[in-house]
Design a protein around this motif. Structure first.
Motif, PDB file in Angstrom:
ATOM      1  N   UNK A 169      17.820 -25.628  48.883  1.00 41.59           N
ATOM      2  CA  UNK A 169      16.362 -25.780  48.811  1.00 41.59           C
ATOM      3  C   UNK A 169      15.678 -25.193  50.043  1.00 41.59           C
ATOM      4  N   UNK A 170      16.279 -25.363  51.210  1.00 39.85           N
ATOM      5  CA  UNK A 170      15.690 -24.853  52.458  1.00 39.85           C
ATOM      6  C   UNK A 170      16.463 -23.665  53.008  1.00 39.85           C
ATOM      7  N   UNK A 171      17.113 -22.904  52.123  1.00 38.80           N
ATOM      8  CA  UNK A 171      17.952 -21.788  52.575  1.00 38.80           C
ATOM      9  C   UNK A 171      17.156 -20.719  53.307  1.00 38.80           C
ATOM     10  N   UNK A 172      15.929 -20.451  52.860  1.00 41.68           N
ATOM     11  CA  UNK A 172      15.121 -19.440  53.526  1.00 41.68           C
ATOM     12  C   UNK A 172      14.773 -19.840  54.947  1.00 41.68           C
ATOM     13  N   UNK A 173      14.358 -21.086  55.124  1.00 43.48           N
ATOM     14  CA  UNK A 173      13.996 -21.569  56.460  1.00 43.48           C
ATOM     15  C   UNK A 173      15.227 -21.646  57.362  1.00 43.48           C
ATOM     16  N   UNK A 192      18.523 -33.868  47.375  1.00 40.12           N
ATOM     17  CA  UNK A 192      17.636 -32.810  46.919  1.00 40.12           C
ATOM     18  C   UNK A 192      17.876 -31.456  47.556  1.00 40.12           C
ATOM     19  N   UNK A 193      18.813 -31.375  48.496  1.00 37.39           N
ATOM     20  CA  UNK A 193      19.070 -30.062  49.129  1.00 37.39           C
ATOM     21  C   UNK A 193      19.640 -29.091  48.107  1.00 37.39           C
ATOM     22  N   UNK A 194      20.555 -29.568  47.268  1.00 37.16           N
ATOM     23  CA  UNK A 194      21.114 -28.739  46.207  1.00 37.16           C
ATOM     24  C   UNK A 194      20.609 -29.265  44.867  1.00 37.16           C
ATOM     25  N   UNK A 236      11.188 -14.492  61.215  1.00 36.26           N
ATOM     26  CA  UNK A 236      12.330 -15.083  60.530  1.00 36.26           C
ATOM     27  C   UNK A 236      12.117 -16.567  60.254  1.00 36.26           C
ATOM     28  N   UNK A 237      11.594 -17.271  61.219  1.00 38.73           N
ATOM     29  CA  UNK A 237      11.386 -18.705  61.025  1.00 38.73           C
ATOM     30  C   UNK A 237      10.182 -18.960  60.118  1.00 38.73           C
ATOM     31  N   UNK A 238       9.039 -18.349  60.453  1.00 36.06           N
ATOM     32  CA  UNK A 238       7.816 -18.611  59.705  1.00 36.06           C
ATOM     33  C   UNK A 238       7.844 -18.060  58.289  1.00 36.06           C
ATOM     34  N   UNK A 239       8.184 -16.780  58.154  1.00 37.74           N
ATOM     35  CA  UNK A 239       8.198 -16.168  56.830  1.00 37.74           C
ATOM     36  C   UNK A 239       9.372 -16.702  56.008  1.00 37.74           C
ATOM     37  N   UNK A 240      10.492 -16.988  56.674  1.00 35.73           N
ATOM     38  CA  UNK A 240      11.616 -17.595  55.968  1.00 35.73           C
ATOM     39  C   UNK A 240      11.235 -18.927  55.357  1.00 35.73           C
ATOM     40  N   UNK A 241      10.451 -19.715  56.089  1.00 36.25           N
ATOM     41  CA  UNK A 241       9.985 -21.006  55.567  1.00 36.25           C
ATOM     42  C   UNK A 241       9.080 -20.802  54.355  1.00 36.25           C
ATOM     43  N   UNK A 242       8.140 -19.864  54.460  1.00 34.38           N
ATOM     44  CA  UNK A 242       7.204 -19.607  53.369  1.00 34.38           C
ATOM     45  C   UNK A 242       7.941 -19.123  52.119  1.00 34.38           C
ATOM     46  N   UNK A 243       9.006 -18.330  52.314  1.00 36.71           N
ATOM     47  CA  UNK A 243       9.712 -17.740  51.174  1.00 36.71           C
ATOM     48  C   UNK A 243      10.326 -18.796  50.256  1.00 36.71           C
ATOM     49  N   UNK A 244      10.658 -19.963  50.801  1.00 33.27           N
ATOM     50  CA  UNK A 244      11.237 -21.023  49.977  1.00 33.27           C
ATOM     51  C   UNK A 244      10.243 -21.538  48.937  1.00 33.27           C
ATOM     52  N   UNK A 277      21.112 -13.161  53.458  1.00 37.76           N
ATOM     53  CA  UNK A 277      22.137 -13.986  52.812  1.00 37.76           C
ATOM     54  C   UNK A 277      21.558 -14.850  51.692  1.00 37.76           C
ATOM     55  N   UNK A 278      20.396 -15.518  51.880  1.00 34.64           N
ATOM     56  CA  UNK A 278      19.830 -16.268  50.758  1.00 34.64           C
ATOM     57  C   UNK A 278      19.536 -15.389  49.551  1.00 34.64           C
ATOM     58  N   UNK A 279      19.060 -14.167  49.774  1.00 33.48           N
ATOM     59  CA  UNK A 279      18.806 -13.247  48.667  1.00 33.48           C
ATOM     60  C   UNK A 279      20.091 -12.924  47.922  1.00 33.48           C
ATOM     61  N   UNK A 280      21.162 -12.689  48.687  1.00 34.38           N
ATOM     62  CA  UNK A 280      22.463 -12.421  48.077  1.00 34.38           C
ATOM     63  C   UNK A 280      22.911 -13.600  47.224  1.00 34.38           C
ATOM     64  N   UNK A 281      22.764 -14.803  47.746  1.00 35.49           N
ATOM     65  CA  UNK A 281      23.147 -15.989  46.991  1.00 35.49           C
ATOM     66  C   UNK A 281      22.293 -16.196  45.758  1.00 35.49           C
TER      67      UNK A 281
END
Length: 416
Positions: A129-133, A196-198, A287-295, A345-349
């Protein structure tokens, strides 16, 4: 009182790994002119050492990913630490250009490859659930490494020369990676996972002692390669691979040639090094900010958008003639690269599943090898022949926009 989820400790270990690998690799630009002068080589030829290192870093990741899946992250990270530091030490005493290519390109590249796979592909085993962040925080070490290592290496080179600078870097790397090795773990097999993580109960993961948690046999190496082969021959995998090749031409040309480009247009060498550091700082924030938003808004969509911004900003680079403009470019480019870099890596997954994630991620990372080996060299050749970087910047910018479109097409094929 509940203990913090150990996945965040793993994130910290992976942060150290990305800090080391990319702080070292992307600071090559500050060594470029001194090494070219000492070995009487052109800029294009000097970048071959960087290209070979990049080739080994990412092509090696294909096999490294398989061994990480089977032997475990801690063992492989310890091995990577030893190999990487030996490569840096050998580089510091190299007396011929061939030795530099072998030491800095081959040995250091293999060590980096091991650390890279562990640092990037471990986090998605602990988060969904929080893989992007989480991936953004872990990979923010790349930006932090650039922010720290490029200016530090510049100061070291001015004081003690490029050879002694590699000795100092080898000592720092050893300490940081030993800490990471002590902290890293494969997956949450014994640690409680936050609710809820998975989205679904996790499938039993492969352990590193030849079996699974339920006592069943671990798939054979042949079966594992067959699964990876099946993914590699899908159209969506091909689109992602080509997309990454095109997108990251911008990154490699900028990181290797930005410092000398700044000097060529009448700015100081320090201005170019500062711009690299600013890219690093903005990268970490992105990476931190946009990664969080991407989730929340979609990881593939954010990845493609950031990749497009990388291309457009690189297209604009030849028009920038002041230090202020160069630093503004660095902020925009760094944020965009941080945004898509957090999602590798999250995109790959998301697209190909988490089974054999280390190996699949290692295989697709061959795209970086192709870009890293060819893009800086061709940009150097273009400069040697034409006396300008404008065609290289323009070509790379357009390529990145096309690459972003390829990622969107891959998502549609997979229905992700």
């Amino acid at each position: 009182m509940n203990r913090p989820y150990y996945g965040w400790i793993v994130v910290c270990a992976c942060f150290l790994g990305t800090f080391v690998v990319f702080g070292l690799s992307y600071s090559f630009g500050v060594f470029l002119e001194r090494m070219a002068t000492d070995f009487a080589r052109s800029r294009a030829v000097t970048t071959i050492a960087f290209g070979v290192q990049t080739l080994l870093l990412y092509m090696g990741a294909v096999l490294v990913g398989v061994f990480v899946d089977r032997l475990g992250t801690r063992r492989m990270l310890a091995l990577g630490t030893v190999v990487l530091c030996l490569g840096l030490l050998w580089t510091s005493v190299a007396t011929t250009w061939l030795t530099v290519v072998l030491a800095y390109g081959v040995v250091t590249g293999i060590g980096m490859s091991i650390v890279y796979v562990v640092a990037y592909a471990t986090v998605p085993r602990w988060f969904d659930r929080r893989a992007g962040f989480a991936g953004g925080v872990a990979s923010a070490g790349l930006g932090a490494g650039m922010l720290v290592v490029a200016p530090a290496a510049t100061a070291l080179i001015d004081r003690v020369g490029w050879r002694s600078s590699f000795l100092v870097l080898a000592g720092v790397v050893t300490v940081l990676l030993l800490v990471a090795t002590l902290l890293i773990r494969d997956e949450p097999t014994t640690e409680p996972v936050p609710a809820g993580e998975f989205a679904e109960p996790r499938a039993l993961e492969t352990s590193t002692n030849g079996g699974r948690e339920d006592g069943s046999e671990q798939p054979s190496l042949g079966a594992q390669f067959a699964d990876i082969h099946a993914i590699a021959w899908t159209p969506s995998f091909g689109l992602v691979f080509v997309g990454w090749v095109l997108i990251y031409t911008t990154m490699y040309i900028v990181f290797v040639h930005l410092v000398v480009y700044a000097s060529d247009i009448g700015l100081s060498r320090a201005a170019g090094a500062t711009a690299l550091a600013v890219i690093g700082g903005a990268n970490a924030v992105g990476r931190v900010g946009i990664g969080y938003v991407s989730d929340y808004v979609g990881r593939v969509r954010v990845f493609a958008g950031c990749s497009t911004v990388m291309g457009v900003s690189t297209l604009a680079l030849p028009a920038l003639e002041t230090t202020t403009a160069l630093l503004a470019f660095a902020v925009v480019f760094g944020l965009a690269y941080g945004g898509n870099g957090a999602l590798l890596a999250p995109l790959t997954g998301d697209l190909f599943g988490r089974e054999n994630l280390n190996a699949v991620f290692g295989l697709i990372s061959g795209a970086f090898a192709l870009s890293g080996l060819t893009a800086p060299f061709l940009a150097g050749v273009g400069y040697d022949v034409l006396g300008t970087y404008t065609p290289a910047f323009a070509s790379a910018g357009l390529a990145a926009v096309v690459g972003a479109a390829a990622i969107v097409a891959a998502k549609r094929l997979e229905g992700a």
